[in-house]
Design a protein around this motif. Structure first.
Motif, PDB file in Angstrom:
ATOM      1  N   ALA A  66      17.332 112.409  70.888  1.00 59.29           N
ATOM      2  CA  ALA A  66      18.226 112.059  71.996  1.00 59.29           C
ATOM      3  C   ALA A  66      18.315 110.540  72.124  1.00 59.29           C
ATOM      4  CB  ALA A  66      17.693 112.660  73.292  1.00 59.29           C
ATOM      5  N   TYR A  67      19.520 110.030  72.318  1.00 57.52           N
ATOM      6  CA  TYR A  67      19.740 108.589  72.535  1.00 57.52           C
ATOM      7  C   TYR A  67      20.808 108.368  73.590  1.00 57.52           C
ATOM      8  CZ  TYR A  67      16.880 106.306  69.059  1.00 57.52           C
ATOM      9  OH  TYR A  67      15.806 105.809  68.378  1.00 57.52           O
ATOM     10  N   TYR A  81      20.461 101.383  71.731  1.00 57.51           N
ATOM     11  CA  TYR A  81      19.352 100.437  71.859  1.00 57.51           C
ATOM     12  C   TYR A  81      18.094 101.234  71.574  1.00 57.51           C
ATOM     13  CZ  TYR A  81      16.171  97.128  74.179  1.00 57.51           C
ATOM     14  OH  TYR A  81      15.147  96.254  74.479  1.00 57.51           O
ATOM     15  N   THR A  91      12.482 106.843  63.858  1.00 59.11           N
ATOM     16  CA  THR A  91      12.645 105.382  63.944  1.00 59.11           C
ATOM     17  C   THR A  91      11.958 104.625  62.802  1.00 59.11           C
ATOM     18  OG1 THR A  91      10.864 105.266  65.578  1.00 59.11           O
ATOM     19  CG2 THR A  91      13.115 105.333  66.417  1.00 59.11           C
ATOM     20  N   THR A 131      13.191 100.822  76.949  1.00 62.71           N
ATOM     21  CA  THR A 131      14.515 101.225  76.454  1.00 62.71           C
ATOM     22  C   THR A 131      15.291 102.033  77.488  1.00 62.71           C
ATOM     23  OG1 THR A 131      13.597 103.205  75.433  1.00 62.71           O
ATOM     24  CG2 THR A 131      13.766 101.235  74.028  1.00 62.71           C
TER      25      THR A 131
HETATM   26  P1  FAD Z   1       9.101 110.520  68.297  1.00 64.81           P
HETATM   27  O1  FAD Z   1       8.268 111.514  67.573  1.00 64.81           O
HETATM   28  O2  FAD Z   1      10.347 111.019  68.945  1.00 64.81           O
HETATM   29  O3  FAD Z   1       8.233 109.763  69.366  1.00 64.81           O
HETATM   30  C1  FAD Z   1       6.895 109.383  69.095  1.00 64.81           C
HETATM   31  C2  FAD Z   1       6.279 108.797  70.353  1.00 64.81           C
HETATM   32  O4  FAD Z   1       6.787 107.496  70.550  1.00 64.81           O
HETATM   33  C3  FAD Z   1       6.596 109.563  71.647  1.00 64.81           C
HETATM   34  O5  FAD Z   1       5.726 110.631  71.836  1.00 64.81           O
HETATM   35  C4  FAD Z   1       6.454 108.490  72.677  1.00 64.81           C
HETATM   36  O6  FAD Z   1       5.097 108.338  73.036  1.00 64.81           O
HETATM   37  C5  FAD Z   1       6.907 107.227  71.946  1.00 64.81           C
HETATM   38  N1  FAD Z   1       8.322 106.883  72.231  1.00 64.81           N
HETATM   39  C6  FAD Z   1       9.422 107.527  71.772  1.00 64.81           C
HETATM   40  N2  FAD Z   1      10.552 106.933  72.217  1.00 64.81           N
HETATM   41  C7  FAD Z   1      10.142 105.903  72.977  1.00 64.81           C
HETATM   42  C8  FAD Z   1      10.867 104.918  73.715  1.00 64.81           C
HETATM   43  N3  FAD Z   1      12.207 104.886  73.751  1.00 64.81           N
HETATM   44  N4  FAD Z   1      10.151 103.995  74.390  1.00 64.81           N
HETATM   45  C9  FAD Z   1       8.786 104.022  74.358  1.00 64.81           C
HETATM   46  N5  FAD Z   1       8.057 104.917  73.668  1.00 64.81           N
HETATM   47  C10 FAD Z   1       8.736 105.858  72.990  1.00 64.81           C
HETATM   48  N6  FAD Z   1      14.820 106.131  72.623  1.00 64.81           N
HETATM   49  C11 FAD Z   1      15.388 104.938  72.435  1.00 64.81           C
HETATM   50  O7  FAD Z   1      14.814 104.098  71.736  1.00 64.81           O
HETATM   51  N7  FAD Z   1      16.600 104.608  72.988  1.00 64.81           N
HETATM   52  C12 FAD Z   1      17.277 105.483  73.773  1.00 64.81           C
HETATM   53  O8  FAD Z   1      18.377 105.169  74.254  1.00 64.81           O
HETATM   54  C13 FAD Z   1      16.692 106.764  74.017  1.00 64.81           C
HETATM   55  N8  FAD Z   1      17.314 107.659  74.828  1.00 64.81           N
HETATM   56  C14 FAD Z   1      16.683 108.854  75.089  1.00 64.81           C
HETATM   57  C15 FAD Z   1      17.285 109.735  76.001  1.00 64.81           C
HETATM   58  C16 FAD Z   1      16.647 110.942  76.319  1.00 64.81           C
HETATM   59  C17 FAD Z   1      17.289 111.882  77.327  1.00 64.81           C
HETATM   60  C18 FAD Z   1      15.400 111.277  75.706  1.00 64.81           C
HETATM   61  C19 FAD Z   1      14.690 112.571  76.019  1.00 64.81           C
HETATM   62  C20 FAD Z   1      14.839 110.433  74.779  1.00 64.81           C
HETATM   63  C21 FAD Z   1      15.470 109.197  74.470  1.00 64.81           C
HETATM   64  N9  FAD Z   1      14.890 108.302  73.572  1.00 64.81           N
HETATM   65  C22 FAD Z   1      15.456 107.066  73.386  1.00 64.81           C
HETATM   66  C23 FAD Z   1      13.694 108.639  72.772  1.00 64.81           C
HETATM   67  C24 FAD Z   1      14.157 109.148  71.389  1.00 64.81           C
HETATM   68  O9  FAD Z   1      14.709 110.443  71.540  1.00 64.81           O
HETATM   69  C25 FAD Z   1      13.015 109.195  70.344  1.00 64.81           C
HETATM   70  O10 FAD Z   1      11.844 109.717  70.897  1.00 64.81           O
HETATM   71  C26 FAD Z   1      12.720 107.834  69.752  1.00 64.81           C
HETATM   72  O11 FAD Z   1      13.862 107.359  69.064  1.00 64.81           O
HETATM   73  C27 FAD Z   1      11.544 107.866  68.741  1.00 64.81           C
HETATM   74  O12 FAD Z   1      11.858 108.799  67.730  1.00 64.81           O
HETATM   75  P2  FAD Z   1      10.817 109.043  66.554  1.00 64.81           P
HETATM   76  O13 FAD Z   1      11.242 110.269  65.822  1.00 64.81           O
HETATM   77  O14 FAD Z   1      10.657 107.806  65.752  1.00 64.81           O
HETATM   78  O15 FAD Z   1       9.440 109.320  67.296  1.00 64.81           O
END
Ligand code: FAD
Ligand code: A2P
Length: 277
Positions: A66-67, A81, A91, A131
């Motif tokens: 989700a973003y 962002y 990421t 964020t």
């Molecule tokens: P993941 O496996 O998804 O996350 C690993 C861990 O990293 C999480 O358990 C948490 O502890 C940490 N984490 C994840 N996202 C964040 C964050 N944004 N800030 C701080 N710690 C975090 N992310 C964004 O960067 N920008 C957005 O606009 C955004 N919008 C979102 C909107 C909604 C409704 C939701 C539910 C989530 C949003 N996220 C956003 C978070 C995004 O969905 C992902 O979790 C993030 O991009 C990391 O993805 P990943 O697969 O690398 O790690």
């Protein structure tokens, strides 16, 4: 900005509604980036909503997350962002994207941080950590926000000053936004009160949003009266703990939580789902 790296390419045509093309990437710090991509002609969204975006995984299956859409609903491109989580499934790949790369986008926008989920009011408070600024980057650039509210207060809190850079530049650029200037003239600057704070690095303004609201410091610094449910509206976006604590603060001022189906005085969305949540 000289503390960022920037790359840009001429925007190529969008591929399919589900696969867009990255047009611009900026790295704000080791842990934060923003990027833009083509927008499917069929995608309609309300400023403040989020979509699922992603990249192909090793097995060819998309890794989707989700973003919040950080660009306003009128923009011909989409902006996001993003955090860069060291070993995050999405990421750790997203951090390497470049202009011209494909980006998967599921064009089904949803979310509660939309103007329609609030009752009419005079002053809109946008309260974000990290964020959680992203949906407000969209709303701050939408003229409808300023048609509905006389004043918009943007409170953004991060641990360190470098994490505030994206928001700081965006707010500074509002006065140069051609659409806002055309509609509202130069007065737009007076209608946005920006209140950035750090919590773990010394800076001009410090402290958690919750503390700055309950102590009255934020109101005193900005020359505003305490929140009043008759005129003040709020949107909240941060970690689960932040959202819960801000909710209690807003309720202490007499505001109640609303939703798309039940507009009230404030709305909340998670900026991310934490470990084990
Ligand atoms: P993941 O496996 O998804 O996350 C690993 C861990 O990293 C999480 O358990 C948490 O502890 C940490 N984490 C994840 N996202 C964040 C964050 N944004 N800030 C701080 N710690 C975090 N992310 C964004 O960067 N920008 C957005 O606009 C955004 N919008 C979102 C909107 C909604 C409704 C939701 C539910 C989530 C949003 N996220 C956003 C978070 C995004 O969905 C992902 O979790 C993030 O991009 C990391 O993805 P990943 O697969 O690398 O790690
Ligand atoms: P602090 O440094 O005092 O914990 P995080 O990176 O942990 O998500 O935090 C981002 C920002 O949000 C930090 O400035 C942090 O302040 C602040 N914050 C974290 N949790 C809360 C909370 N429950 N209430 C208010 N602010 C919070």
């Amino acid at each position: 900005m000289d503390d960022t790296t920037k790359s840009r390419a001429a925007p190529p045509a969008a591929r399919t509604p589900d696969t867009q093309t990255v047009t611009d990437v900026r790295h704000w710090s080791e842990w934060l980036m923003s990027f833009r991509c083509t927008r499917p002609a069929s995608l309609r969204f309300r400023s403040g909503e989020f979509v699922m975006i992603g990249l192909p995984g090793d097995n060819g299956k998309p890794i989707l997350r989700a973003y919040s859409i950080a660009s306003p609903c009128w923009d011909e491109e989409l902006e996001f962002y993003s955090i860069k989580v060291a070993d995050g499934p999405l990421t750790s790949r997203l951090r390497h994207i470049r202009p011209g790369d494909p980006l998967i986008l599921r064009p089904k926008p949803v979310g509660t941080l939309v103007l329609d989920a609030l009752l009419p009011g005079r002053r809109l408070w946008l309260l974000a950590t990290g964020t959680g600024f992203a949906p407000f980057a969209s709303l701050l650039r939408d003229p409808e926000t300023f048609e509905r509210y006389e004043q918009v207060v943007m409170m953004h809190t991060c641990r360190t000053a470098d994490e505030l850079a994206y928001g700081r530049e965006l707010v500074a650029d509002l006065t140069r936004d051609p659409l806002l200037a055309e509609i509202f003239g130069e007065g737009i600057a007076d209608r946005v009160l920006y209140y950035p704070t750090t919590t773990r690095e010394q800076g001009p303004r410090m402290g958690r949003i919750t503390d700055n609201l309950t102590s009255g410091k934020a109101f005193a610094d900005m020359g505003l009266p305490p929140m009043d449910p008759a005129v003040d509206r709020a949107m909240v976006c941060g970690s689960l703990a932040f959202n819960l604590d801000v909710k209690a603060v807003l309720e202490g001022f007499g505001l109640t939580e609303g939703a798309n189906s039940d507009p009230r005085e404030f709305v909340i969305e998670k900026a991310f789902v934490g470990e084990g949540v």
